[in-house]
Design an enzyme around this catalytic site. Sequence first.
Site, PDB file in Angstrom:
ATOM      1  N   ASP A   1      49.102  15.648 -57.156  1.00  0.00           N
ATOM      2  CA  ASP A   1      49.843  14.437 -56.857  1.00  0.00           C
ATOM      3  C   ASP A   1      49.251  13.813 -55.600  1.00  0.00           C
ATOM      4  O   ASP A   1      48.674  14.516 -54.766  1.00  0.00           O
ATOM      5  CB  ASP A   1      51.310  14.801 -56.629  1.00  0.00           C
ATOM      6  CG  ASP A   1      52.166  13.601 -56.304  1.00  0.00           C
ATOM      7  OD1 ASP A   1      52.014  12.572 -56.971  1.00  0.00           O
ATOM      8  OD2 ASP A   1      52.975  13.692 -55.364  1.00  0.00           O
TER       9      ASP A   1
ATOM     10  N   ASP B   1      55.171  17.373 -55.103  1.00  0.00           N
ATOM     11  CA  ASP B   1      56.346  17.565 -54.272  1.00  0.00           C
ATOM     12  C   ASP B   1      57.576  16.831 -54.785  1.00  0.00           C
ATOM     13  O   ASP B   1      58.658  17.022 -54.259  1.00  0.00           O
ATOM     14  CB  ASP B   1      56.068  17.103 -52.835  1.00  0.00           C
ATOM     15  CG  ASP B   1      55.784  15.609 -52.745  1.00  0.00           C
ATOM     16  OD1 ASP B   1      55.554  14.988 -53.804  1.00  0.00           O
ATOM     17  OD2 ASP B   1      55.783  15.069 -51.628  1.00  0.00           O
TER      18      ASP B   1
ATOM     19  N   ASP C   1      56.965  15.457 -60.560  1.00  0.00           N
ATOM     20  CA  ASP C   1      55.923  16.462 -60.757  1.00  0.00           C
ATOM     21  C   ASP C   1      56.445  17.716 -61.467  1.00  0.00           C
ATOM     22  O   ASP C   1      55.662  18.565 -61.879  1.00  0.00           O
ATOM     23  CB  ASP C   1      55.342  16.884 -59.399  1.00  0.00           C
ATOM     24  CG  ASP C   1      54.767  15.713 -58.633  1.00  0.00           C
ATOM     25  OD1 ASP C   1      54.029  14.927 -59.243  1.00  0.00           O
ATOM     26  OD2 ASP C   1      55.051  15.584 -57.442  1.00  0.00           O
TER      27      ASP C   1
END
Length: 902
Positions: free
Chosen positions: A338, A640, A644
Site C-alpha cells: 500500500d 495499514d 488492505d
Amino acid sequence: MQADVDETDSNTTCPWHYLPAQDVAERLKTEATGLSAAEASQRLTSYGTNTLPLPRLPSFSRLFLRQFISPLIYVLLAAMLVSLIAGKLADASFIGLILLINALIGALQEFHAHRSAQALRKLMVSRARVVRDGETSEIPAEDLVPGDLVLLSSGDRVPADLRLLDAIGLEVDESVLTGESLPVFKRSDILCGPQTPIAERVNACFAGTLVAAGRGSALVTATGMATEMGKLSRTMETAKTVQPPLFQRIERFSKKLTLALLVAVALLAAIELARNTDPLVIFMTAVALAVSAIPEGLPMALTLVLSVGTRRMVKRHVIVRRLVAVESLGSCTVIATDKTGTLTENRLTAREIRFLDGSGVTVDGGRLPTEESPPQHENSRVARVARAAALCNEAELHPLENGDWHSSGDAVDQALLGMAHKVGVDPRRLLDSWPLLDQVHYEPALGFAATLHENSAGAPKLVCVKGALEKLLPMCDTMTSATGNTPLDSALAHITLERLAERGARVLAFADGDWTDNCEFTGNNLRGLNLLGLVGMFDPLRPEAAGAVAECRAAGIHVCMLTGDHPRTAMSIARELKLSDEGDSPVTGGDLVQAQAEGPHSLDALTADTRVYARVSPEQKLIIVQSLQRQGQFVAVTGDGVNDAPALNSAHVGVAMGEQGTEVAKQSADLLLTDDNFASVVAGVEEGRIAYQNIRKVVFFLISTGAAEVVLFVLTTSLGLPLPLTPVQLLWLNLVTNSVQSIGLALEPGEGDEMRKPPRPPGESLFNPVMVRRVLVSGLVMGGLAFACFYTLLARGWDLDAARNIVLLLMVLFENVQVLNSRSESRSIFHQPIFSNPVLLLGTLAAQALHILCLYSPLMQEVLSVSPVSATQWTALLSIALLQLLAMELLLRIGKSDRGTG
C-alpha cells in the site's frame, strides 16, 4: 415485513450516488423532518442493527484436528502405528508426543488468527446525531436505519453509508477505505455516474471514514453488512487463504520421502522373500528401516527454527502472529505494498514553493523543528508566500513543553502553517502585526479563501488569498518576480501548475495586495492583486522507503505499489522511490475491470510485470494478489487500512503497520511492524531467508544421517547379515543425539549474503538438486563406511553386540562431523568461525558427552547394549568419521568448479 424502501445500492442500475438528492429522499420515504420514531423502529426490525456480525470462528478442536492434515504427519502417524503393532512402545510414545505438541502450538496460533473480521466492529462509531420527528438527538449508531437523516461535523466518524443532502466545506478522510491520501471534498449537488468508483463518489460518505473538516447533512442509504465496510467484511470471510510456502515445500518433500521409503522397503522385502526369510523378521526389518528414514524430530525442529526467527524479528521491529509467517516472508517473490501510510507518512506537507519565472525552493518535508522561531528564510519572495499562507489560515499550531507540536484544524491549513514555520515565519507573531479584520471562508464551490488584515504601521490594509489557480488568476494583475512585481503571465502560471501536478502534488496558488475599497469584503470584489506563487503539497515518503525498495530489488523481489490515489500521484511517488522508470505507466482500476472481463489469462498478463496500480478498489487489491498467486508467485502484502484487509488476509504473508494501522489490518495480518517502517519489511525478509536456510540445514542434517542408516541397513540385509543396530539404538541416534545438535543448527546466524541472492523459485522443492547431491554423497559415505566397519568386525569374529557397540559409536561421531558440514551449503567448514554459534558447539559436545556417559553407565549399558571402548578404537573411529568431512569438502569444491565452468 420489510419497510417499503427501494433496495437501491451500487450494484443496481440506479445506485444512490447516481440519483438527485430529492429522488433519494423520495425512494427512502424520508421527510425534511426525518423519520418518525415509529417508522425508524419498524425499519430497524426489518433491516437489523447497524453492526457487523461477529464471524463464525472454527472450534479449537476442529483447528487441532486440522494440524494433522499433512503428508509428513501422515508418515509419522504410520510410523507410530507400526511401532505400536511391533510392540515398540518407546518409539510410538515419543513420536506421539511430538505430534501432540506440534498440533497444540499450531491450533493455538490459528485460533488467534481467525479473529480478524471481528476487528471491523471497532470502526463502527457508538453515537450518531440524527433528525427524527423534526428534532435533533444523539442515538446509538447501531440504531441507525436506511432513511435516517444524519448530521455530520468535523471530527465525526461516519456512522453508515450516506448520500449527502447538504455539504458546507465538507472534507472526508477516506484513506482507511480507499487508500486516498488526501481528504476528499464532498458536494451534494453533483451526480456521479453509475459505475463511479468509491474513491470518486463525491456526493456520498462511507461508514468508518472520518470527517476532516466542514459539516453536512445526509441520508442513510446502507447499514451494517450492506455498507462498503460490511462488503469488505464479507470479502474477508469468503477470501480463500493460501497454503504458506513452507508448508507447500514440506508437503512436496514429504511425498518424495514417503515414495523413497516405500521403494526401499519394497526392495528390501523382495530380497528377503526371495531368501525365504521369516515374514516376522521382514516386518521387523521394515520397522527398523522406517525408524531410520523418517525424521521424527523434524516437526519439532521446524517449530524451533521458526521460534528462533520470531525472537530475532522482534528485535528488528517485526511481531510474528503466525509462526510459519517467519519463513513465508523470506520466500516472497513479490511485495504488493500500500502507498498511504506504508511508503508515505500519511501526513500532508507543503514542500514545494514555486514562482512563475521557474525558480523556487523545496521546504524540508520532515517534522517540525523543536526550536520555536527558526531563522527567517533569506529569499524575501519565499517569506511573502509564507506570510500569505500563515495569515489566510484557520488551523492552529502550538509548541508543547516536551519539544513536540500540537496542531488542529484542516489538514491543508496545518501543512501551510508548518511550511511557514520552517521558512522562519511565526504565525502567532504575524497576527500581532496584521490583526484579522474579515475573512471569506473556503468553500469547494467557491474554490478559494481570503482574509483581510489591519496594518499596524498605518499603511493600506492587506488582503491574502489562497485557492485554485484558475480562481485567483482573474483577481490578479501582476505577479512576483526576482526583480519585483511584473505584469501577470497566465501561460507561465499554467506551466508552473502543470509541472507540480505531474509530480502528484496538490497545488494551491497564493496572492496578496492592498485593500483600499470601502465596500464590503466579499469574494466577488477581489481584484488588482499580485500572484505570489504556487505551493505544492505532498504526502512525504518515509525516509527509509527508497532504500528499502532498492534493497528488495537487489534481492530479486518484485515490488509493486497498490493505491487508491490518482495515477499521476502514484507515478510521482513511484519515480521518487525508483520503483518505476520514466517510460512506465500505471494500471488503473478501470484497466483491471476490462482485463477481468476478458478472462483470467488477460488479467494475469496485465499484472505480470506491473509495478504501479492506481485508483484500485479494495476488491481489486484482492484480485491483483490472487492473480499473482495464480502465476506461481509467493506474495507478501503490506498495508495499514481497512481497504488492505482482504488482500492481507489472502496473501501468503500479510504485513500490517502496528503504530498507525487500523485494528482490522492488524488482525488480518501475519506480521506487524512495530515502527511502521517499510525498511523493517526488508529486515523481516532477511530474517525469513535465514530461517529458511536454517530449516534446510536441519533437514539436511536429519535426512542425511537417516539416509546413512538406510544405506547401512540395506547393505547388511542384502548380504544376509544381522541388523547392524537395534531399534533402541536407532531411537537413541534419531531422537536423542540428533535432536541435541538440531537445536544448535536452528540457532545458526545468517551467512551475510542473504539479501544478495534472488528468491528461491516458488516451484523449487525443499529437497532440491543441491540437497539431493549432498544427501546422496553423505548417506553413501557414512552408510558405506559404517557397513564396511560392521562387516569387517563380524568377519574377524567379533561378537554381534560388540560390533553394534562400535557401529553405534561410529554413527554418533559421524553425526558430530555432519552437523558441522550442515552449517552451509556453499562455504567450506574451514571458512566459518567455529565460535559464531556457541550453542551448536556446546550441543555437539553435549551429544558426544551423553553417549560417553552411556558407555560407562551400568543402566544405559544394559538398555543400549553398549560398553566402553579403548583409546585405539576411539582414534580409529574418529579417523573414519573425518573421512565424511573430507568427502563433503571435495563435493563442495567440485560443485564450485562446475558452476565456474558453467
